[in-house]
Design an enzyme around this catalytic site. Structure first.
Site, PDB file in Angstrom:
ATOM      1  N   CYS A   1       0.680  -1.061  -0.100  1.00  0.00           N
ATOM      2  CA  CYS A   1      -0.009   0.033   0.110  1.00  0.00           C
ATOM      3  C   CYS A   1       0.812   1.115  -0.042  1.00  0.00           C
ATOM      4  O   CYS A   1       0.677   2.062  -0.973  1.00  0.00           O
ATOM      5  CB  CYS A   1      -1.132   0.141   1.223  1.00  0.00           C
ATOM      6  SG  CYS A   1      -1.943  -1.576   1.193  1.00  0.00           S
TER       7      CYS A   1
HETATM    8  C1  UGA Z   1      -1.475   0.203   5.645  1.00  0.00           C
HETATM    9  C2  UGA Z   1      -2.325   1.045   6.470  1.00  0.00           C
HETATM   10  O1  UGA Z   1      -1.735   1.231   7.769  1.00  0.00           O
HETATM   11  C3  UGA Z   1      -3.472   0.903   6.589  1.00  0.00           C
HETATM   12  O2  UGA Z   1      -4.595   1.529   7.319  1.00  0.00           O
HETATM   13  C4  UGA Z   1      -4.115   0.793   5.019  1.00  0.00           C
HETATM   14  O3  UGA Z   1      -5.510   0.223   5.050  1.00  0.00           O
HETATM   15  C5  UGA Z   1      -3.428  -0.111   4.153  1.00  0.00           C
HETATM   16  O4  UGA Z   1      -2.056   0.186   4.236  1.00  0.00           O
HETATM   17  C6  UGA Z   1      -4.031   0.051   2.787  1.00  0.00           C
HETATM   18  O5  UGA Z   1      -3.690   0.885   2.114  1.00  0.00           O
HETATM   19  O6  UGA Z   1      -4.692  -1.247   2.498  1.00  0.00           O
HETATM   20  P1  UGA Z   1      -0.321  -2.341   5.696  1.00  0.00           P
HETATM   21  O7  UGA Z   1       0.227  -1.772   4.512  1.00  0.00           O
HETATM   22  O8  UGA Z   1      -0.974  -3.455   5.974  1.00  0.00           O
HETATM   23  O9  UGA Z   1      -1.332  -1.186   6.206  1.00  0.00           O
HETATM   24  O10 UGA Z   1       0.723  -1.825   6.817  1.00  0.00           O
HETATM   25  P2  UGA Z   1       1.300  -1.072   7.990  1.00  0.00           P
HETATM   26  O11 UGA Z   1       1.099  -1.896   9.388  1.00  0.00           O
HETATM   27  O12 UGA Z   1       0.740   0.470   7.915  1.00  0.00           O
HETATM   28  O13 UGA Z   1       2.669  -0.940   7.954  1.00  0.00           O
HETATM   29  C7  UGA Z   1       3.417  -0.477   6.662  1.00  0.00           C
HETATM   30  C8  UGA Z   1       4.900  -0.565   6.736  1.00  0.00           C
HETATM   31  O14 UGA Z   1       5.596   0.723   7.658  1.00  0.00           O
HETATM   32  C9  UGA Z   1       5.466  -1.870   7.189  1.00  0.00           C
HETATM   33  O15 UGA Z   1       6.577  -1.968   6.406  1.00  0.00           O
HETATM   34  C10 UGA Z   1       5.985  -1.235   8.619  1.00  0.00           C
HETATM   35  O16 UGA Z   1       7.072  -1.748   9.238  1.00  0.00           O
HETATM   36  C11 UGA Z   1       6.282   0.265   8.412  1.00  0.00           C
HETATM   37  N1  UGA Z   1       6.262   1.089   9.849  1.00  0.00           N
HETATM   38  C12 UGA Z   1       5.049   1.233  10.331  1.00  0.00           C
HETATM   39  C13 UGA Z   1       7.517   1.892  10.129  1.00  0.00           C
HETATM   40  O17 UGA Z   1       8.420   1.607   9.587  1.00  0.00           O
HETATM   41  N2  UGA Z   1       7.254   2.442  11.300  1.00  0.00           N
HETATM   42  C14 UGA Z   1       5.944   2.726  11.936  1.00  0.00           C
HETATM   43  O18 UGA Z   1       6.122   3.504  12.916  1.00  0.00           O
HETATM   44  C15 UGA Z   1       5.033   1.819  11.617  1.00  0.00           C
END
Ligand code: UGA
Length: 431
Positions: free
Chosen positions: A265
């Site tokens: 995403c």
């Molecule tokens: C993300 C959004 O959080 C959802 O709300 C959205 O619906 C979704 O995309 C989508 O568009 O379908 P997701 O891709 O499942 O969800 O993953 P996240 O939990 O948001 O993490 C994304 C990335 O950011 C991961 O690689 C994670 O490790 C990284 N991250 C997250 C960080 O590096 N630091 C943080 O503080 C949080």
């Protein structure tokens, strides 16, 4: 209500299961016979925690079925959610070909249907797509907006790994509708939910999805930029962000510095919004920087490791975690991909380990090996990078790393605590 859902990927299947759990009768549609058979035998074709037992109950109770026949499913239902993928094209714009073919199939089911039908896009699409691409296809099939069908847009905010919880207890439900009747029907779908419902225009709903994901990604790149300064002057960025996040206007979420964001995403949506912005003559300076900072982080991790290990050429380096985050087997845009390529470019021999994602990673990077356990990956290696915040890695202790030839550990996700080590050389991003 009788609901059909086109596309049984993450969004489609989780939405189908969630809506059926709330009492609706759901038909999931997919062109892939294997996925349809799998759902009908109560086996989710994707890995998502907690989904399987619930799917099993819903299939047993006939609340959720799957089919390859779009026309039949649309005829039997009153609302169709379109949940197909909108992958990146080479220029970063979204490829709407699945959306277009799904809408064409759907329109065939609406021809001759006596009752009003709501067509609702759930796929992530740039502002204007629902009205400029989906609507004309339905109209070209001889269907009349407002008489035969209503048009809506209802973005999803599901995080992989906790997608079902996010579906059942969302912070908000955004419903874009072309007219009041459509908005009311879609609001009724979510009647049993204990979440605020925002009714808005279709284009606004489309933009809310992109603006949300981009802001979350911006928080991460922001934390990563601050973390680079912290590293230079001996400050711990996690402590800084704890302090920053105590301001309720900011909050602490998504301020964890590390090797950057991946997944299906954030990277894709940022590129699409950059492309959209340029297409309307606006230079998206913040978004471009968010992408640049993110691309740098895995390379920075390799630099930090090289500082500890010395020249990487010929050395065995372990990557712990290949998934883009913990609790998923998804490797799309995983930071392990640029990290592994950079390590290979510097001549390292890499071995990767992931509790779930190794098979999916096989085709991403050539010339690397895979281990069946943390121990296998670490044995004889001269350095390791923790790339994914898997629970399994959080419980690793000093003896686990002492099988390494030289125990140099770079923690890219802050899963361990430096105070626990005396013989291991431990370093983490942002400190
Ligand atoms: C993300 C959004 O959080 C959802 O709300 C959205 O619906 C979704 O995309 C989508 O568009 O379908 P997701 O891709 O499942 O969800 O993953 P996240 O939990 O948001 O993490 C994304 C990335 O950011 C991961 O690689 C994670 O490790 C990284 N991250 C997250 C960080 O590096 N630091 C943080 O503080 C949080």
């Amino acid at each position: 209500m009788n609901i059909s859902i086109i596309g049984t990927g993450y969004v489609g299947l989780v939405s189908g299961v969630g809506l059926a759990q709330k009492g609706h009768d759901v038909i999931c549609i997919d062109k892939d016979r294997g996925k349809v058979d799998s759902i009908n035998s109560a086996v989710p074709p994707i890995f998502e925690r907690g989904l399987e037992p619930i799917l099993g109950r819903l299939v047993d109770d006939d609340k959720l079925t799957a089919t390859t026949d779009t026309v039949e499913a649309v005829k039997k239902t009153d609302i169709t959610f379109i949940c197909v993928g909108t992958p990146s094209s080479s220029d970063g714009s979204i490829d709407t070909s699945f959306l277009e073919s799904a809408t064409k199939d759907l329109s065939q089911g609406l021809i001759g249907k006596k009752s009003y039908h709501v067509v609702c896009v759930k796929s992530t699409v740039v502002p204007g797509t629902t009205e400029n691409i989906v609507l004309p296809i339905l109209e070209d099939a001889g269907l009349e907006l407002g008489k035969d069908f209503g048009l809506g847009m209802n973005p999803e905010f599901l995080r992989e790994g906790v997608a079902l919880d996010d579906f059942m207890m969302p912070d908000r439900i955004v419903i874009g509708g072309g007219d009041q009747k459509t908005k009311e029907i879609l609001a009724k779908v979510y009647e049993g939910f204990d979440s605020p419902i925002m009714l808005t225009a279709i284009k606004s709903a489309e933009m809310i999805k992109y603006a949300s994901n981009s802001l979350l990604a911006t928080k991460i790149s922001y934390a990563n930029e601050i973390s680079r300064m912290c590293e230079k002057v001996g400050i711990d960025v996690y402590e800084v962000m704890d302090g920053v996040g105590m301001d309720h206007r900011i909050n602490r979420d998504f301020l964890d510095a590390g090797v950057g964001f991946g997944g299906s995403c954030f990277p894709k949506d940022l590129k699409a919004l950059v492309n959209f912005s340029r297409s309307i003559g606006i230079n998206p300076r913040i978004l471009e920087s968010v992408i640049k900072v993110n691309e740098r982080q895995p390379i920075h991790a390799v630099n930090l490791l090289e500082d500890m290990v010395g020249r990487l050429s010929g050395k065995k380096i372990a990557i712990l975690g290949l998934a883009f985050k913990g609790e998923t087997d998804d490797v799309r845009e995983s930071r392990a991909i640029p990290m592994a390529r950079e390590l290979l470019r510097r001549g390292a021999k890499i071995v990767g380990y992931d509790p779930k994602a190794s098979d999916n990673f096989l085709k991403e990077v050539e010339n690397m090996e895979f281990a069946d356990s943390v121990e296998d990956a670490l044995t004889g290696s001269e350095g390791c990078i923790i790339q994914t915040d898997w629970d399994e890695f959080k419980s690793l202790t000093e003896p686990d790393f002492l099988v390494m030839r030289t125990p140099n550990v770079l923690d890219g996700r802050r899963v361990l605590d430096s105070d626990d080590f005396s013989q291991v050389r431990y370093r983490t991003i942002g400190r």
